[in-house]
Structure formats: C-alpha cells, structure tokens
Design an enzyme around this catalytic site. Structure first.
Site, PDB file in Angstrom:
ATOM      1  N   CYS A 121       0.803  -1.224   0.000  1.00 24.67           N
ATOM      2  CA  CYS A 121       0.000   0.000   0.000  1.00 24.67           C
ATOM      3  C   CYS A 121       0.836   1.274   0.000  1.00 24.67           C
ATOM      4  O   CYS A 121       0.288   2.368   0.068  1.00 24.67           O
ATOM      5  CB  CYS A 121      -0.961  -0.028   1.172  1.00 24.67           C
ATOM      6  SG  CYS A 121      -2.077  -1.433   1.027  1.00 24.67           S
ATOM      7  N   HIS A 179      -2.290   8.492   5.719  1.00 29.39           N
ATOM      8  CA  HIS A 179      -2.564   7.190   5.117  1.00 29.39           C
ATOM      9  C   HIS A 179      -4.026   6.867   5.438  1.00 29.39           C
ATOM     10  O   HIS A 179      -4.766   6.431   4.577  1.00 29.39           O
ATOM     11  CB  HIS A 179      -1.601   6.146   5.671  1.00 29.39           C
ATOM     12  CG  HIS A 179      -1.695   4.820   4.992  1.00 29.39           C
ATOM     13  ND1 HIS A 179      -1.584   4.673   3.632  1.00 29.39           N
ATOM     14  CD2 HIS A 179      -1.903   3.567   5.468  1.00 29.39           C
ATOM     15  CE1 HIS A 179      -1.721   3.394   3.312  1.00 29.39           C
ATOM     16  NE2 HIS A 179      -1.921   2.704   4.401  1.00 29.39           N
ATOM     17  N   GLU A 197      -1.145   5.650  13.273  1.00 28.54           N
ATOM     18  CA  GLU A 197      -0.730   6.848  12.538  1.00 28.54           C
ATOM     19  C   GLU A 197      -0.828   8.074  13.441  1.00 28.54           C
ATOM     20  O   GLU A 197       0.037   8.958  13.408  1.00 28.54           O
ATOM     21  CB  GLU A 197      -1.582   7.024  11.276  1.00 28.54           C
ATOM     22  CG  GLU A 197      -1.064   8.140  10.384  1.00 28.54           C
ATOM     23  CD  GLU A 197      -1.679   8.126   8.988  1.00 28.54           C
ATOM     24  OE1 GLU A 197      -2.653   7.376   8.766  1.00 28.54           O
ATOM     25  OE2 GLU A 197      -1.161   8.859   8.126  1.00 28.54           O
ATOM     26  N   LYS A 221      -8.963   8.890   1.685  1.00 29.59           N
ATOM     27  CA  LYS A 221      -9.591   7.570   1.580  1.00 29.59           C
ATOM     28  C   LYS A 221     -11.030   7.587   2.094  1.00 29.59           C
ATOM     29  O   LYS A 221     -11.803   6.691   1.784  1.00 29.59           O
ATOM     30  CB  LYS A 221      -8.759   6.524   2.335  1.00 29.59           C
ATOM     31  CG  LYS A 221      -7.393   6.264   1.694  1.00 29.59           C
ATOM     32  CD  LYS A 221      -6.630   5.159   2.406  1.00 29.59           C
ATOM     33  CE  LYS A 221      -5.273   4.868   1.769  1.00 29.59           C
ATOM     34  NZ  LYS A 221      -4.229   5.847   2.139  1.00 29.59           N
ATOM     35  N   HIS A 226      -9.456   3.067  -0.396  1.00 30.73           N
ATOM     36  CA  HIS A 226      -8.015   2.804  -0.400  1.00 30.73           C
ATOM     37  C   HIS A 226      -7.641   2.326  -1.803  1.00 30.73           C
ATOM     38  O   HIS A 226      -7.967   1.203  -2.189  1.00 30.73           O
ATOM     39  CB  HIS A 226      -7.701   1.745   0.648  1.00 30.73           C
ATOM     40  CG  HIS A 226      -6.244   1.549   0.889  1.00 30.73           C
ATOM     41  ND1 HIS A 226      -5.267   2.042   0.046  1.00 30.73           N
ATOM     42  CD2 HIS A 226      -5.579   0.917   1.890  1.00 30.73           C
ATOM     43  CE1 HIS A 226      -4.067   1.721   0.516  1.00 30.73           C
ATOM     44  NE2 HIS A 226      -4.234   1.041   1.635  1.00 30.73           N
ATOM     45  N   PHE A 245       1.329  -3.540   4.134  1.00 37.89           N
ATOM     46  CA  PHE A 245       1.646  -4.905   4.577  1.00 37.89           C
ATOM     47  C   PHE A 245       3.097  -5.209   4.244  1.00 37.89           C
ATOM     48  O   PHE A 245       3.619  -4.746   3.234  1.00 37.89           O
ATOM     49  CB  PHE A 245       0.791  -5.925   3.811  1.00 37.89           C
ATOM     50  CG  PHE A 245      -0.632  -6.032   4.279  1.00 37.89           C
ATOM     51  CD1 PHE A 245      -1.084  -5.362   5.400  1.00 37.89           C
ATOM     52  CD2 PHE A 245      -1.520  -6.842   3.583  1.00 37.89           C
ATOM     53  CE1 PHE A 245      -2.410  -5.487   5.814  1.00 37.89           C
ATOM     54  CE2 PHE A 245      -2.843  -6.968   3.993  1.00 37.89           C
ATOM     55  CZ  PHE A 245      -3.285  -6.287   5.110  1.00 37.89           C
TER      56      PHE A 245
END
Lengths: 399, 424
Positions: free
Chosen positions: B173, B313, B324, B345, B350, B409
């Site tokens: 991501c 993010h 975050e 997002k 996403h 990830f």
C-alpha cells in the site's frame, strides 16, 4: 562516470545444484551434473530446488508455515548471504540495511481451485458459488504468501533487515533492475548497504501454466540451452540468490571480507525485432569489455527461446571472441526473476574458484578453458522484454 | 538550483489522476473539496455471499478483456496522458526520462481459469494437469503477456516513449509513494532530468476483495456505501477498496526552468523504513513509521514545526489510524493536536497500489489551492485520536509543506514531503 566503489561481501545461493557457493563450485566442476525432474509436470521438465534444512536459516516453524516455497527459498538464500557477509544477527547494521527484491508472486491453492473449477459448470449461479467457496475454503494467510512484496517482508521479519524494502516485478528484467538501482544508489551515496536478490519456485503448475500458454516452455526434455533447436524454449528452475552489496568504505569500516567488486550494471529495453537484441547487447558488451580489460568469463542468461538465444550468443561471440562462455540455464534452469541474481552469484563462485568450470556436455558454445578469469560479464535477455549486463571483478588478493 | 544538501531540486511539472470520483484532476478536486464519496455498491461481479459489497470502483473506463491487469494499464495510461499533457514535455511518444510504475501484483483471473478448464475437456474433476494441457494448445497465447508482471510498464513505455528499462514495483500500500521516491532519487543522482512516476490499481474483483475480507481488513458497514470509510472515527471498522491511478512528471528544477515549464510543486523529501514486527501489523511502538516521517522531514531539510498539513494514510482500519495518530503525535509533539490531518480515503477508498501517487497529487493540489480536502463521515470522533481531522468540510488554510504518509503490509513505510516552494 565516477562514484564510489561497490563491493560484494556476501552471497547466498540456492538452486537445483545445492546451497551455498562451495556446493555450487563442486557441482559445477562435475560437468554432467544436472538435476532435472521430467515427469511431475510432463511434458514440461523443471530443475527442482535442492532439499533445504529450513531451520538453519528460518528458525521459527511459524515463519516457515506462513511462507510458500518461493518465499522460503528467498528467505533462506538471504540468510546465507547475511551469514557470509558476517552480518547475521547484527541488529544495528541490519536495521539500516536496505532490501531490493526481484519477485513474481503467488502460489495458488490447487485443491480449492480444482474444487471450484469442477463445480462451477453445474452450478446454478457460478459467480455465487465462487464467492462462497473462496470465502469458506481459502486460507486467510495464503494472501500473504502470494503478495510480491512479502518475500521482502519475510526477510525483514526473519533476518531483521529493516532499513527499507522495495520489491521490483517484471520477470527476468526486474532482477537486472534491482541490481542496477542498488548499484547506482551506492555509487551516488544514496545508501551504503543493500541486500539484493530474488527467488523463484518452478515446481508449480500455475507458474508453468502462464509460460505454457505463451508457448515458451520446452517439452522435449533436458538439453543444453544452446542445443534446443528441436524444441526451443526454457526449462524453469527453482532457486534463489541474494548478494550483499556495500560501498567499499562501509565494508572496510566494519572489517568485512570483500569477495568481489561489482563494476557495472546496465539495464536496457530494446524494441524487439529481429537483430535488435544482438545489436543492443553487442554494444553493451563492447563497452563492458573495453572498461573491464583482463580476461573475462561470460555467464550468459540465455533462456533457450528461439531467436533470442542465438542473438545473445552471437553478440557475445563477436564482442568477446575467445572468451569462455557458460550458460547459467544449462545447469540450474531458467530461474526467471531470480535468474540474474543467480547468475551473479555463480560469477562470484567462479572468481573464488579461480577457474572456469568445465563445459556442459552437448553445449556447443561452452568450451574447455584452462585460464583463470579476473572478471565475469553476466548477460540477461528476458523472454519477452528487457536486456541486462553486469561486470563482477575479482578483488586483488581476495580470491 | 540545488537543495541544502547540494542535490538537484526535484519539482513536479505535470500531474494526472483518475479515481472513482472521476477522470482528471479538475473533476477530482471539485469532488474532493465538496466532500463527495466515490464509494458505491459493487456492480461488476455478484456480491452474494460476501461480507463486503462496496468499493470505490472506477466504472467508466472500459477494458478488454475486463481484468485487473488491463484495467490497471488503462487507468495508468489516462493519468499519464493528463500529466504529460500538462507538463508539455518532450515530443508525443518521446518522454525524456525513465518510467517508474507501481502496479498491483495481479495474476490470471477466474474467467480465464474457467475458459481453460472448459477447453481442456476435463470431466467432473478439473485439475491443474487439465489446465496445463489446455494451455499447451496455443489457443491462449495472448494471456501469457497480459498476465506477466512487467507488461503494464512495457506497454506504457511503448506508448509514451520513456527511456531505459521501465521499473515495475510493489511495496504493497505504499507502492505509489515508492514510484515517486525512485524518480526523485534518479533525478537527484543526476541520472536523468525528468521521470514519469505512476501508481495504478484496478484490482477490485471477487477474489481480491475476498482475500482482504478474510484478513478482516475491510469495512462491512455496507449501508450506505458512501458512509463506510470513516478514518479516525470511533466506529471505523476497516478500509474500503478503491481503484484509480495517478501520474506525476518529475523534473529537475533546472530543467523545468530552462524550458519555461510551470512548476506545480516541489518533491522536497522522502523517507522510508522497514518493519520486521509482523506481516500485516505494525510495531506496537510505531517506531518504523515514526522513523520514516522523521527521515522525510530531515531529507527535505525541514523540522516537524514546518509541517502545515498531513495527508494521512488514514485507511479507516482500527489499527492504522491509531498507529498513525501515535506516530504523528510522537514526531510533531503537542503541536500535532492543531495540525490539520485528513484522509482522502474517506472519499475514494483505499486505492492500494495507486494510493501513494494519488494522495501525492492531492497533496500538491492542496498546496496549489491553499485548501484542505476533508475527512468525511466523521460524526463519532475517537477520543483516542485527539487530532484536527478536518471533519466533513474542506477548509482554506495556509499550507507550505505537506507530509503524505503511506504504510503497507510487509513492513512498508514510505513518507513524502511536498512543498509549495523550495525549502530555504
């Protein structure tokens, strides 16, 4: 172009011939030694990976379980490289070491796929059956064993290499790109220490499938790559290789043993048409031989694909007449994303042996050679796209 | 012009994007600042039996055959055309620099497997041996190239005439941000004067959605679809998959000035740090993300006090948003409570592989317009997140430097610093 020296301080290599540089030296010295499985995926042959004692490089069973074979091969090879570089377990240095990994992706769950494909034709609502089966049968963690960047992720988890990690994709060429970017970044001072490589598992029906669709797989059993006119194509090989690249001053500052120098890496993209690869590679080889001097060994990444292999070998023959040539694929198969990393590892092995291993029986381009090479030129010609070249040179007094 | 570390300053001279909100920067900006959502009920495949039935799909771009690889390629092409058009660089089909493209790691899909199974003539028990036999007939040759990982980049390189070996990459991501970072590095080391950096993702298909669903990563609050993505809210329950692409033309300041190009913003810093804690979870202390933020700020020659806005993010998963917040608070200190932070997002979902690039473009538009897009669906604040998330409505603000976060990830943490003018 000037810049900092890039040196190789560790090599981890796993293939059908064994694990580690010593084992590969010995296996390569035995000219007829080729490990091929021609029955499991007949008519397609593969070079299966040597059996690994995983605990030696991936101590936790849970980690082993969370990976599919391609990730295990790569994580294992990465461990070998760190060990050889004397960095294994060196938390602080590994925490600043960067990873660049050449990777493909995932392995499918054959049982689930077969079940779905078998039941779909008779299903009233095939799409709904697909949803239900996938929701109930897929192992959640399989996703993580599939994702391309999770080889890098596993190396970070298992070995603690956590400076940063980047995964490049795109078949053969991503192996070349990975080394070129690491090389240029070290030269330019954009990093001191990179673990670079890749791995590939050939023993997968779903992986064979895509190349079978393209008609790129040889079906007539093993023969050397340059002797496949009867049925051109490649025989996939399982394997993995990682090299520790460092700025010379960084390696010297930590008292590392320098195994060899990486003198150049070129990544090219020709618009493919007859003669294009030969011309582009020929030019790159001439540049490389002019700057490397000495007596080079050429390790060719030829795949056995019709036309391309002839062009590559012709380019080598005319740019470096008289230089000994060895085709990596003759002995370890075509290792796809990992093919260039594996070829670089074999180059370091040859420099350490101080001799060129004997020719593969049946190969016309490989000839006996008694001299000691002082550098190795590695070539790569992707089966669809991308060409590459690297020069690895012996470090004086280090062989 | 060199930066304070004596490296060429990297500027942006062209940008393009496509998301579920529309095609092109202008439409996207209008929708984003109006707080509009592009999340909708999935219509391209059956959703019966699924826990999540919504996504930010891009349904107005055709693809033939309809699959993630082809969709991703088509999105990337649209974004690149817009970016190169705006930059007015090179000649048509002759871009004067390399291509770095973040592509989703996608493979052959179910329609193809079903076709192979049918062609194999297998009876009631289909195995991979049958599929292999069908594959060997030569009837499926185009699928070989379609599903190779390097094909999207290769075709884009052909179309736009980028130079050298195009690089396809995946850092999960944070991929889009990594593509930009590679371009910044190439310009800084003097290898090129320009680079085309793209992030693209068109992978909303049944199996991809199910895979994320099985990891409990997705929101299951399907009704109404546009309310599902609620970053930083107390009742957030996962991310919503989105699609799209963004492209940026990066250029050295010297090159842009010399040809009289309009400079849209500065790529002033990059930071990245790996995390070896877990395959999907971040280190509990948040240190890798914190390091990535600190490195990006330092790389830009700035201090945390210089950051005026954080493009988060902000996935809307319970863990990401908490971590975050912790990371930003650690890096910026108490001041973070009043630094605006918002998540695109909340509106576009996403966009996965594309997200870092999409959000970098939005960050640059924030700088250009001095207006911050909101975090929508923020009706139930999370007391554990004491931040100014620019709730529900866009806001004008003085913004000189934006920090854009991307985490993924596999321990990927990449942070970009974008500036309106060259940091002194």
């Amino acid at each position: 172009m000037s810049g900092r020296d890039v040196v190789i301080t560790g090599v981890g290599l796993v293939s059908s011939l064994g694990e580690g540089l010593e084992a590969h030296g010995a296996a390569l010295a035995d000219a007829g030694h080729v490990h091929v499985d021609a029955t499991t995926y007949a008519p397609y042959a593969v070079h299966p990976a040597t059996a690994l004692e995983l605990d030696r490089q991936i101590p936790k069973k849970l980690d082993q379980k969370q990976m599919e074979p391609w990730q295990r091969l790569g994580t294992y090879a990465a461990g070998l490289a760190l060990e050889m570089a004397g960095l294994k377990g060196g938390k602080d240095l590994l925490g600043e070491t960067q990873l660049i990994v050449a990777a493909g992706g995932g392995e499918r769950d054959y049982a689930v796929d077969s079940q779905i494909l078998s039941q779909m034709p008779g299903a009233e609502k095939p799409e709904v059956l697909l949803n239900e089966k996938l929701m109930s049968e897929l192992r959640p963690t399989l996703f993580l064993a599939q994702l391309s960047n999770l080889l890098a992720g596993n190396i970070s988890i298992v070995h603690g290499v956590t400076g940063a990690s980047r995964t490049f994709m795109g078949e053969e060429q991503c192996g070349v790109d990975a080394f070129r970017i690491a090389f240029e970044r070290i030269r330019a001072g954009q990093g001191d220490r990179f673990l670079v490589g890749g791995s590939y598992n050939a023993e997968r029906a779903d992986s064979l499938l895509i190349f079978a669709m393209g008609g790129f797989l040889r079906r007539a059993g093993y023969r050397p790559v340059d002797a496949r006119d009867d049925d051109p194509g490649f025989i996939l090989g399982s394997g993995g290789a990682f090299l520790m690249l460092e700025a010379r001053e960084a390696a010297e500052a930590r008292g590392a043993t320098i195994l060899a120098r990486l003198d150049s890496v070129a990544a090219m993209r020709t618009r493919r048409k007859p003669g294009a690869v030969q011309a582009a590679l020929g030019k790159a080889l001439q540049n490389a031989s002019a700057s490397s001097g000495g007596s080079p060994l050429v390790i060719s990444g030829a795949t056995g694909v019709a036309g391309l292999t002839a062009e590559e070998l012709a380019a080598i023959g005319s740019a470096l007449p008289g230089a000994p040539v060895r085709i990596a694929g003759n002995r370890v198969g075509h290792v796809l994303e990992a093919h260039f990393p594996v070829s670089l590892a074999l180059a370091v092995a040859a420099l350490r042996q101080g001799a060129v291993y004997p020719p593969t029986p049946g190969s016309a381009v490989e000839a006996p050679y008694a001299g000691a090479p002082d550098c190795v030129i590695i070539t790569s010609v992707g089966h669809m796209r991308g060409e590459g070249l690297a020069v690895v040179a012996a470090e004086q007094g280090a062989a | 012009m060199k930066d304070r570390f004596n490296r060429p300053v990297v500027v942006v001279t062209g940008m393009g994007m496509v998301t579920s909100l529309g095609r092109g920067k202008a439409d996207n900006w209008a929708a984003l600042t109006a707080g509009r959502s592009g999340i909708r009920r999935i219509s391209r495949f059956a959703v019966e039996g699924l826990k999540t039935t919504i996504a930010g799909t891009v349904d107005f771009v055709p693809a033939e055959p309809f699959c993630a690889a082809q969709l991703s390629e088509n999105f990337a092409r649209l974004a690149a055309e817009e970016a190169i058009g705006e930059a007015a660089i090179g000649m048509k089909g002759d871009f004067p620099g390399p291509l770095f493209v973040a592509v989703p790691p996608v493979e052959m899909e179910w329609p193809q497997r079903v076709d192979l199974a049918r062609a194999s003539g297998a009876g009631s028990e289909v195995t991979y041996t049958d599929l292999l036999r069908a594959a060997g007939t030569g009837h499926f040759k185009p699928w070989h190239d379609l599903f190779l990982f390097g094909t999207v980049a290769d075709r884009l390189a052909d179309d736009f005439g980028t130079k050298g070996s195009p690089i396809s990459l995946s850092t999960a991501c944070s991929s889009g941000a990594t593509a930009i970072q590679l371009g910044v590095e190439a310009i800084r080391r003097g290898e090129t004067e320009a680079a085309l950096c793209i992030g693209t993702d068109g992978s909303v298909q049944a199996e991809a959605l199910i895979r994320f669903s099985l990891l409990s990563a997705l929101s299951t609050q399907n009704d109404p679809p546009e309310g599902a993505s609620k970053p930083f809210s107390k009742n957030r329950d996962g991310f919503v998959m989105g699609e799209g692409a963004a492209a940026l033309v990066l250029e050295s300041y010297a090159s842009a000035k010399a040809r009289g190009a309009r400079i849209l913003g500065i790529l002033s810093g990059c930071g990245e740090k790996g995390d070896g804690f877990h395959r999907t979870r971040t280190s509990p202390d948040g240190m890798p993300a914190i390091r990535a933020m600190r490195d990006a700020i330092a790389d830009a020659g700035l201090t945390p006090d210089d950051i005026d806005y954080v493009n988060a993010h902000g996935t809307s998963t319970p863990e990401n948003d908490k971590m975050e917040c912790l990371g930003c608070m650690t890096v910026m200190g108490e001041r973070m409570r009043s630094v605006p932070i918002s998540s695109n997002k909340s509106m576009i979902g996403h966009t996965l592989t594309a997200a870092g690039a999409v959000e970098a473009v939005i960050s640059l538009m924030t700088l250009a317009n001095q207006r911050i897009p909101p975090t929508i669906n923020h009706h139930l604040p999370d007391p554990a997140i004491p931040l100014d998330v620019v709730p529900n409505a866009a806001r004008d603000a003085r913004v000189r430097h934006v920090m854009s976060n991307s985490f993924g990830f596999g321990g990927q943490n990449t942070v970009l610093l974008l500036s309106g003018e060259v940091p002194a």
